[in-house]
Design a protein around this motif. Sequence first.
Motif, PDB file in Angstrom:
ATOM      1  N   ALA A 188       4.049  -4.182   2.326  1.00 29.22           N
ATOM      2  CA  ALA A 188       5.197  -3.667   2.314  1.00 29.22           C
ATOM      3  C   ALA A 188       4.447  -2.183   2.278  1.00 29.22           C
ATOM      4  CB  ALA A 188       6.193  -3.378   1.062  1.00 29.22           C
ATOM      5  N   ILE A 189       4.413  -1.009   3.278  1.00 28.73           N
ATOM      6  CA  ILE A 189       3.477  -0.132   2.844  1.00 28.73           C
ATOM      7  C   ILE A 189       4.708   1.491   2.981  1.00 28.73           C
ATOM      8  CG2 ILE A 189       2.471   1.902   4.501  1.00 28.73           C
ATOM      9  CD1 ILE A 189       1.506  -0.959   4.701  1.00 28.73           C
ATOM     10  N   THR A 190       4.636   2.359   2.018  1.00 30.60           N
ATOM     11  CA  THR A 190       5.338   3.457   1.173  1.00 30.60           C
ATOM     12  C   THR A 190       4.409   4.583   1.988  1.00 30.60           C
ATOM     13  OG1 THR A 190       5.983   2.578  -0.637  1.00 30.60           O
ATOM     14  CG2 THR A 190       6.758   4.244  -0.485  1.00 30.60           C
ATOM     15  N   ALA A 225       8.136   9.664   6.496  1.00 32.20           N
ATOM     16  CA  ALA A 225       7.842   9.511   4.826  1.00 32.20           C
ATOM     17  C   ALA A 225       9.478   8.314   4.458  1.00 32.20           C
ATOM     18  CB  ALA A 225       8.444  10.083   4.598  1.00 32.20           C
ATOM     19  N   GLY A 226       8.355   7.234   4.185  1.00 33.54           N
ATOM     20  CA  GLY A 226       9.278   6.060   3.930  1.00 33.54           C
ATOM     21  C   GLY A 226       8.721   4.162   4.088  1.00 33.54           C
ATOM     22  N   THR A 227       9.391   3.779   3.552  1.00 35.37           N
ATOM     23  CA  THR A 227       9.227   2.153   3.456  1.00 35.37           C
ATOM     24  C   THR A 227       8.752   1.284   4.649  1.00 35.37           C
ATOM     25  OG1 THR A 227      10.735   2.511   1.212  1.00 35.37           O
ATOM     26  CG2 THR A 227       9.448   0.197   1.846  1.00 35.37           C
ATOM     27  N   PHE A 228       7.812   1.173   5.338  1.00 36.86           N
ATOM     28  CA  PHE A 228       7.561   0.574   6.661  1.00 36.86           C
ATOM     29  C   PHE A 228       6.782  -0.803   6.032  1.00 36.86           C
ATOM     30  CE2 PHE A 228       7.965   5.144   7.225  1.00 36.86           C
ATOM     31  CZ  PHE A 228       8.648   5.197   7.851  1.00 36.86           C
ATOM     32  N   ARG A 229       6.494  -2.053   7.210  1.00 41.51           N
ATOM     33  CA  ARG A 229       5.725  -2.727   7.113  1.00 41.51           C
ATOM     34  C   ARG A 229       4.490  -3.018   7.620  1.00 41.51           C
ATOM     35  NH1 ARG A 229      10.135  -7.958   8.368  1.00 41.51           N
ATOM     36  NH2 ARG A 229      10.440  -6.839  10.159  1.00 41.51           N
ATOM     37  N   ALA A 235       0.618  -1.427  -0.078  1.00 43.31           N
ATOM     38  CA  ALA A 235       0.109  -0.002   0.043  1.00 43.31           C
ATOM     39  C   ALA A 235       0.494   1.213  -0.039  1.00 43.31           C
ATOM     40  CB  ALA A 235      -1.044   0.035   1.168  1.00 43.31           C
ATOM     41  N   SER A 236       0.419   1.628  -0.742  1.00 43.19           N
ATOM     42  CA  SER A 236       1.181   3.732  -0.845  1.00 43.19           C
ATOM     43  C   SER A 236       0.173   4.141  -0.222  1.00 43.19           C
ATOM     44  CB  SER A 236       1.477   3.854  -2.239  1.00 43.19           C
ATOM     45  OG  SER A 236       2.484   3.039  -2.811  1.00 43.19           O
ATOM     46  N   GLY A 256       6.506   2.152  11.088  1.00 43.13           N
ATOM     47  CA  GLY A 256       5.852   3.549  10.429  1.00 43.13           C
ATOM     48  C   GLY A 256       4.735   4.113  11.025  1.00 43.13           C
ATOM     49  N   GLY A 257       3.942   3.320  11.542  1.00 40.41           N
ATOM     50  CA  GLY A 257       2.215   3.454  12.254  1.00 40.41           C
ATOM     51  C   GLY A 257       2.227   2.494  13.192  1.00 40.41           C
ATOM     52  N   THR A 258       1.022   2.912  13.621  1.00 37.54           N
ATOM     53  CA  THR A 258       0.538   1.388  14.150  1.00 37.54           C
ATOM     54  C   THR A 258      -0.567   0.933  13.778  1.00 37.54           C
ATOM     55  OG1 THR A 258      -1.583   3.289  15.079  1.00 37.54           O
ATOM     56  CG2 THR A 258       0.760   3.406  16.784  1.00 37.54           C
TER      57      THR A 258
END
Length: 639
Positions: free
Chosen positions: A282-284, A263-267, A216-217, A248-250
């Motif tokens: 993958a989370i962008t 901002a960045g690439t997370f999961r 997801a972006s 990168g978040g919850t």
Amino acid sequence: MLSRVPANPLRFSLCASLVLACGGGAVTPAPAPPLTTVLITPATLQTGMGGTAQFSVEGIWSDGGSAQPAVAWTATGGTVTNAGLYTAGSVAGSFHVVVTAQTAALADTAVITVLAPPPPTLVTLALTPAAVTIETTAAQQFSVSGTWSDASTTTPVVTYSAAGGTITPGGLYTAGTTAGVFRVIAVQQAGTLADTSIVTLAAPTLTALVLAPGSASLTTGASQQFAVSGTWSNGSHTVPAVNYTATGGTVTAGGLYHAGDTAGTFRVIATQRGGTLADTAAITLTAPTLTTLVLAPSSASLATGATQQFTVSGTWSDGSSTTPLVNYSATGGAIAAGGLYTAGATAGTFRVIATHQAGTRADTSTIILTAPGGGLANECATPHIGWVWCDDFEQDRSAKYFEVDNAGGTFTRVAGVGNQGSYGMRIQWAAGQQNGGSLHLALGKTPQSYFKAADAGTAIYRELYWRIYVKHQAGWTGGGGDKLTRAFVYASPTTWAQAAAGHVWSGMGSNENNLEIDPYRGTDAVGNMVTTGFNDFAHFTYLGADEGSIPMFDAAHVGNWYCVEAHMKLNDAGQSNGVFEVWVNGSRDASKTGLNWLGSFNTYGINALFFENFWNAGAAKAEARYFDNIVVSTARVGC
């Protein structure tokens, strides 16, 4: 068997020796005695199908002898030999064996009963499989076999019972949902033999775990719902229980991911509870970009040296509307970092510019500066193209209104209360007072002479803009005081029935400090009049209200002039393309589009405008409201 001999043996032997003494000449033997009786032994007997029985026969002769005669044997239900051996056939029943003397018409009969063999008995019963391991909710076919006393292997008839699941009369076992060790029992229906099988039920195992979406972006601060699906060893697809983790978040226990601010690439990871399977998405994350920047008001008319507060609003790529950070610049005066513009001393047309600090978006507002004695204070002296009515109250134009209600002298034209210290209209409410007075203006073609038009009275206005400046005294309380301004299409020569009505008034409840627009239709959908009198709400068709978001009437905003401009555009015949909207200080505050105002009705257009004060619940206390600079136009008026 008895042998037959002469009746007097001594006599026979003497005559044989002394032929002459016994009468002389040759001796002739006596004839054999006749057979009188034939007897068969046994007279009755039983044997099984295919069994044998030996019969014998005895003859009784007329001289008392009992030698065995020559006989013939016959039989039913089987066969009999010449020696009397009977062999039963394959049919049970009562049959006969008959013996008949060959030299005489003598016979005897024996009765033989051929018995059916007894039914075989079940010797062994076996349930198959004897032990099995299957998963919960799975199925297993069971069967039985048996050995009988006659050595046959016919399948016995049984009754099944089971624990841990259910079983059909045919032996199909369906496991329940609880793991454990259970049993299946088969009991012979016509006997006592039984057999038992052990069934071990095991929970199905997860063979595949999929997290969706796989990637997801998002913009920072946005949200994304994730979900899992699974494939189990029993072929089912029940959603597995998982634990979510994220970077990168919850992420909530239900899979709702909330992006952070970086901002960045997370999961996002979903891990099977109590197991080892997992899947990763993958989370962008990217920072949202500003898509629109709006500076308000879009235009302003000020006296030289006056001030005007400007504000900005923005729409971002993630749909949010956070206020963007901007740099202000201005001509004709100075503007502070917070958007407060101070006009210079030179009259003319100038501009205020707001530029996004982190991008290239910008918006511009026009400022018209007038020297003292001009501008809003005497606006009607310089009418613009499209204006059909103007009242800045510097002159007494009350005779041009078809109705003026001064609310018992509390709504009056007063010097020094208008824009730039000019004349304006003031309503001085008393506590609890409802009616605060009104100005009723007619324009264009009307259905009755009573609606005295302020213009030539011939135009059919399909679209009008009207603007009014309104101010509430410092310390004002109680919200907007309900009514402010309305537009009508009067259409009856005998009553005040309206074909359409567009209301601009204060909201209610939590929205009482903002404006609200509320359009109604007084015809049916095709254009036939259905209302019969003024404010015939029972026959109006409600077209849907829209509440504004710009506060005007709360403690933080009263004491200032607000420029309120409304726009009413009637629909074209047979279409739903009508418009009703309102701006506050040049910023659109509420809007309704796609309206069917009055079907194909076109006899009259917008022909009346009300500027009014009416407080349904009564004023909260003694307090004042002010009107100034009313303009009605066929084009946008502006502030």
